[in-house]
Design a protein around this motif. Structure first.
Motif, short mmCIF file in Angstrom:
data_model
loop_
_atom_site.label_atom_id
_atom_site.label_comp_id
_atom_site.label_asym_id
_atom_site.label_seq_id
_atom_site.Cartn_x
_atom_site.Cartn_y
_atom_site.Cartn_z
N ALA A 1 0.86 -1.18 0.00
CA ALA A 1 0.00 0.00 0.00
C ALA A 1 0.89 1.22 0.00
O ALA A 1 1.93 1.23 0.68
N VAL A 2 0.53 2.24 -0.75
CA VAL A 2 1.35 3.45 -0.77
C VAL A 2 0.52 4.66 -0.35
O VAL A 2 0.79 5.29 0.66
N CYS A 3 -0.54 4.98 -1.12
CA CYS A 3 -1.24 6.25 -0.88
C CYS A 3 -2.26 6.14 0.25
O CYS A 3 -2.57 7.13 0.90
N HIS A 4 -2.79 4.97 0.50
CA HIS A 4 -3.85 4.75 1.51
C HIS A 4 -5.09 5.58 1.23
O HIS A 4 -5.88 5.84 2.11
N GLY B 1 -6.86 5.32 -2.07
CA GLY B 1 -7.59 4.87 -3.25
C GLY B 1 -7.10 5.46 -4.56
O GLY B 1 -7.83 5.48 -5.55
N ASN B 2 -5.85 5.95 -4.57
CA ASN B 2 -5.36 6.59 -5.80
C ASN B 2 -4.30 5.82 -6.55
O ASN B 2 -4.13 6.01 -7.75
N CYS B 3 -3.54 4.96 -5.86
CA CYS B 3 -2.36 4.39 -6.52
C CYS B 3 -2.57 2.97 -7.05
O CYS B 3 -1.88 2.55 -7.97
N GLY B 4 -3.47 2.23 -6.48
CA GLY B 4 -3.71 0.86 -6.96
C GLY B 4 -2.76 -0.17 -6.37
O GLY B 4 -2.86 -1.36 -6.69
N ALA B 5 -1.83 0.26 -5.48
CA ALA B 5 -0.84 -0.68 -4.94
C ALA B 5 -1.48 -1.77 -4.09
O ALA B 5 -0.92 -2.85 -3.93
N CYS B 6 -2.66 -1.49 -3.52
CA CYS B 6 -3.28 -2.43 -2.58
C CYS B 6 -4.36 -3.27 -3.26
O CYS B 6 -5.27 -3.75 -2.58
N LEU C 1 -9.75 -2.32 -3.77
CA LEU C 1 -8.58 -1.65 -3.21
C LEU C 1 -8.70 -1.85 -1.71
O LEU C 1 -9.65 -1.37 -1.08
N CYS D 1 -7.27 -0.64 0.78
CA CYS D 1 -7.27 0.53 1.66
C CYS D 1 -8.62 1.23 1.68
O CYS D 1 -8.84 2.13 2.48
S1 FES Z 1 -2.77 2.15 -1.11
FE1 FES Z 1 -3.06 3.36 -2.87
S2 FES Z 1 -4.97 2.68 -3.60
FE2 FES Z 1 -4.76 1.65 -1.72
#
Ligand code: FES
Length: 348
Positions: free
Chosen positions: A40-43, A45-50, A80, A82
């Motif tokens: 997870a990066v942005c926490h 809902g913007n980056c898609g990492a999660c 997502l 997060c």
């Molecule tokens: S951590 Fe970036 S969308 Fe969930």
């Protein structure tokens, strides 16, 4: 009801791990409380990492950017983590192996700048060296495809960039960073960065990794600096002399955006079965190569592959539009979703 629900995660290597999550918590925070570190990066809902995939169970998903999770994906159970709150017990598939999500807190090493070079096409190469922590340990292990968060010196602003070199014993981390107008990290790179500077980092993170099982051919579809994690993967393939039949589709908008061409030529000479193609979307009349997006070129070849019974593993990295288009092309031609591995560009 606000009770706690049981969340079962199924990892890419088919292992299971469980934790409890209250209805008012999101899956990432609840996992962290149980000492489970999920990507997870942005926490926000913007980056898609999660990204994960709900196999069963009810949940509520808060608002998020369409780039991080498309409507189509959401319709197929894409979540997502997060932004997801359980409304019952859930079973969630994640794209990480178990070894990548239970390893405790993510390291936060301090790094020193070894070099900042212009690569052409508004892209800078930033070479860092991981410094030992207070106990003298150098946290420099990573796997090709992973990213690091780099902090703009003197601020608490972080940006995530993929590592582009192969794992190495000297603690060196290479990044290919496209300069963004008014971008905070870009401004530091342009105006302030110099050899010897120190910066705080966090990582490695992410589960965009080479799928090592089997000998399926590999296709790499990259947009712009989305080529960086693929260079890391290909450099490792060169070191290990991996013989998978592989093709890199590298997409840029114009010839003025060209960068990393020498690096790709070196890889063509050193990875046993690699071919590569630069795709220019808006070329000049002088352009001799492929005209169009890397997804156009990928789609052309995938059709031929599937007709011959070849099912490649496909690695996608770049802006959300590129990933969505490649996923739609694969879906249309009948390549299973399980053959696709992707990393969306983070905003900022
Ligand atoms: S951590 Fe970036 S969308 Fe969930």
């Amino acid at each position: 009801m606000t009770g706690s629900h049981s969340i079962r995660l199924i990892t890419q290597d088919d292992k299971e791990i469980s934790f409890d999550c209250g209805a008012d918590e999101n899956l990432i925070d609840a996992a962290a409380k149980a000492d489970i570190t999920l990507p997870a990066v942005c926490h926000e809902g913007n980056c898609g990492a999660c990204h994960g995939h709900c196999r069963s169970g009810d949940y509520v998903q808060e608002s998020h950017s369409a780039g991080a999770l498309s409507e189509q994906d959401e319709g197929h159970g894409g979540i997502l983590m997060c932004r997801t709150h359980p409304r019952g017990d859930m079973v969630v598939e994640v794209t990480s192996d178990l070894s990548h999500i239970t390893s405790g807190p993510v390291p936060e090493p301090v790094c020193e700048v070894l070099a900042v070079d212009d690569m052409g096409g508004q892209v800078r190469r930033l070479l860092l060296k991981v410094l030992p922590d207070e106990s003298g340990v150098v946290h420099s292990e990573f796997e090709p495809g992973q990213f690091m968060e780099l902090e703009v010196p003197g601020t608490d602003i972080r940006r995530a960039y993929s590592i582009s070199n192969a794992p190495n014993w000297s603690g060196e981390l290479e990044f290919m960073i496209r300069l963004q107008p008014h971008g905070k990290f870009s401004s530091w790179l342009i105006d302030g960065a110099k050899v010897g500077d120190r910066l705080n980092t966090k990582g490695p993170e992410g589960s965009f990794l080479l799928h090592q099982a089997g000998i399926a051919p590999r296709r790499f579809v990259a947009g712009g600096t989305g080529v960086a994690p693929m260079l890391s993967m290909l450099r490792q393939m060169a070191e290990f002399q991996e013989t998978h039949e592989s093709h890199l589709y590298f997409g840029l908008t114009t010839e003025a955006d060209l960068f990393a061409i020498d690096e790709i030529e070196e890889l063509k000479a050193s990875v046993p079965n690699l071919t590569a193609e630069v795709c220019i979307w808006k070329p000049t009349a002088d352009w001799q190569g492929f005209t169009g997006s890397p997804v156009d070129a990928f789609k052309r070849d995938l059709q031929a592959d599937l007709a011959k019974g070849i099912k490649p593993d496909v690695y996608l990295c770049g802006p959300p539009g590129l990933i969505d288009a490649a996923e739609a092309a694969a879906d249309e031609l009948g390549l299973p979703y399980s053959s696709l591995f992707s990393e969306r560009f983070l905003p900022g």
